[in-house]
Scaffold this active site. Structure first.
Site, short mmCIF file in Angstrom:
data_model
loop_
_atom_site.label_atom_id
_atom_site.label_comp_id
_atom_site.label_asym_id
_atom_site.label_seq_id
_atom_site.Cartn_x
_atom_site.Cartn_y
_atom_site.Cartn_z
N GLU A 169 -2.90 8.50 8.34
CA GLU A 169 -1.73 8.23 8.82
C GLU A 169 -1.19 9.00 10.16
O GLU A 169 -0.17 8.48 10.63
CB GLU A 169 -0.85 8.81 7.56
CG GLU A 169 -0.86 8.14 6.39
CD GLU A 169 0.11 6.84 6.35
OE1 GLU A 169 1.09 6.63 6.95
OE2 GLU A 169 -0.51 5.73 5.88
N CYS B 175 -10.99 2.95 0.46
CA CYS B 175 -9.61 3.26 0.34
C CYS B 175 -9.14 2.39 1.78
O CYS B 175 -9.85 2.53 2.51
CB CYS B 175 -9.54 4.71 0.71
SG CYS B 175 -7.66 5.04 1.16
N CYS C 46 -4.26 -1.57 -1.95
CA CYS C 46 -4.35 -0.24 -2.00
C CYS C 46 -5.58 -0.06 -3.27
O CYS C 46 -5.36 -0.60 -4.27
CB CYS C 46 -3.29 0.45 -2.54
SG CYS C 46 -3.26 2.06 -3.06
N ASP D 242 0.78 -1.15 -0.04
CA ASP D 242 -0.05 0.06 0.08
C ASP D 242 1.08 1.21 -0.01
O ASP D 242 2.08 1.19 0.14
CB ASP D 242 -1.04 0.07 1.28
CG ASP D 242 -1.85 1.23 1.45
OD1 ASP D 242 -2.29 1.47 0.41
OD2 ASP D 242 -2.06 1.84 2.30
N SER D 243 0.44 2.57 -0.09
CA SER D 243 1.06 3.39 -0.05
C SER D 243 1.61 3.79 1.28
O SER D 243 2.47 4.57 1.77
CB SER D 243 0.32 4.81 -0.51
OG SER D 243 -0.83 4.84 0.26
N HIS E 125 -6.97 2.85 3.89
CA HIS E 125 -6.85 3.69 5.04
C HIS E 125 -8.21 3.98 5.83
O HIS E 125 -7.95 4.19 6.92
CB HIS E 125 -6.28 5.09 4.58
CG HIS E 125 -4.76 5.00 4.57
ND1 HIS E 125 -4.31 4.50 3.19
CD2 HIS E 125 -3.65 5.61 5.21
CE1 HIS E 125 -2.81 4.87 3.23
NE2 HIS E 125 -2.61 5.31 4.50
N1 DGL Z 1 -4.66 3.37 0.85
C1 DGL Z 1 -4.71 3.58 -0.47
C2 DGL Z 1 -6.14 3.24 -1.08
O1 DGL Z 1 -6.68 2.17 -0.81
C3 DGL Z 1 -4.22 5.14 -0.92
C4 DGL Z 1 -4.11 6.10 0.02
C5 DGL Z 1 -3.35 7.29 -0.65
O2 DGL Z 1 -1.99 7.17 -0.75
O3 DGL Z 1 -3.96 8.37 -1.24
O4 DGL Z 1 -6.69 4.03 -1.95
#
Ligand code: DGL
Length: 269
Positions: free
Chosen positions: A158, A188, A79, A16-17, A190
């Site tokens: 984050e 997402c 992600c 993931d990012s 996150h």
């Molecule tokens: N967690 C990621 C997603 O599911 C990306 C969050 C990001 O880096 O913008 O889209």
């Protein structure tokens, strides 16, 4: 050529990012307790959700190559943004199976909704790419789907502001004027970290879903069909990050402290 036992006991790669993919890793660990994982958080280049398709593609290829160098037997793109923008090219550029998170998120939502009105919250890039809309169509969903981009939620996640009043206010702002849906896809990885804040804002009868569990089941099925489920009983988790992560505590909370855990800093690109 790798021996069969070596492939079976090879780790599963997850990227993931940033921290968001840990919500998927947590579901994977629960469904596949005997497996080892290498998790990569590309925190140096976060967020992905505000970037163009060519940049997210290039970053995703870097993540794949790095995880391949750890000998992973399968890759989970934990992600949504990378799944939306880069899943097909990733699948074409490696012999190992590559599983994204959007199909699972849609399946969870379709199974959950009662009034056939679903809201998808995701990054800007995911919303613009319309990968969710295409997947709802592909799964033959006949109801109504509304998408909203929520770019401020990634930095809040984050930052560890999972239960913070500011996070609740930001969610309130994004959801203003939207009604009649009974299911929200946290599109997402996150966003599930922010579930306590969502719960402060939303009526109890609105369901929050994401792809984690379905993805874990897909992975179990693929490995079982390929006879590559781990037989070692000695599971490890290796965390890799492209920059320092503010705290390791969330990692331990989300993944459990069982198994052998190690952390390292890596360079990509
Ligand atoms: N967690 C990621 C997603 O599911 C990306 C969050 C990001 O880096 O913008 O889209």
């Amino acid at each position: 050529m790798l021996e069969r036992a070596q492939v079976m006991n090879a780790p599963i790669g997850v990227f993931d990012s940033g921290l968001g993919g840990l919500t998927v890793l947590s579901a994977l660990r629960e469904a596949l307790p005997g497996e080892s994982f290498v998790y990569l958080g590309d925190v140096a280049r976060l967020p992905y959700g505000t970037k163009s398709a060519s940049v997210v593609n290039a970053y995703s290829q870097n993540c794949l190559r790095l995880l391949e160098s750890y000998g992973v037997k399968l890759l989970v793109v934990a992600c949504n943004t990378a799944t939306a923008l880069a899943l097909d090219p990733l699948q074409l550029s490696t012999p190992i199976p590559v599983v994204g998170v959007i199909e699972g998120g849609v399946r969870a939502a379709v199974d959950c909704t009662r009034n056939q009105r679903i809201l998808v919250l995701a990054t800007d890039a995911t919303v613009k790419n319309e990968a969710y809309l295409r997947e709802f169509n592909r799964q033959n969903f006949q109801g109504q789907v509304t998408q909203i981009a929520c770019p401020l939620l990634v930095p809040l996640a984050e930052e560890g502001w999972w239960e913070h009043e500011v996070t609740a206010q930001v969610i309130r702002h994004y959801l203003e004027g939207i009604s009649e849906y009974d299911t929200i896809v946290l599109g997402c990885t996150h966003y599930p970290l922010l579930e306590p804040s969502f719960r402060k804002v939303l009526p109890e009868d609105i369901s929050l879903v994401h792809g984690g569990k379905v993805v874990a089941e897909q992975v179990r099925q693929i490995l079982s069909e390929k006879k590559q489920l781990s037989s070692s009983g000695d599971s490890t988790i290796t965390f890799l990050a492209t920059d320092s992560v503010s705290t390791q505590l969330p990692l331990l909370k989300l993944t459990g402290t069982l198994g052998k855990i190690s952390f390292s800093l890596v360079a990509l690109g």
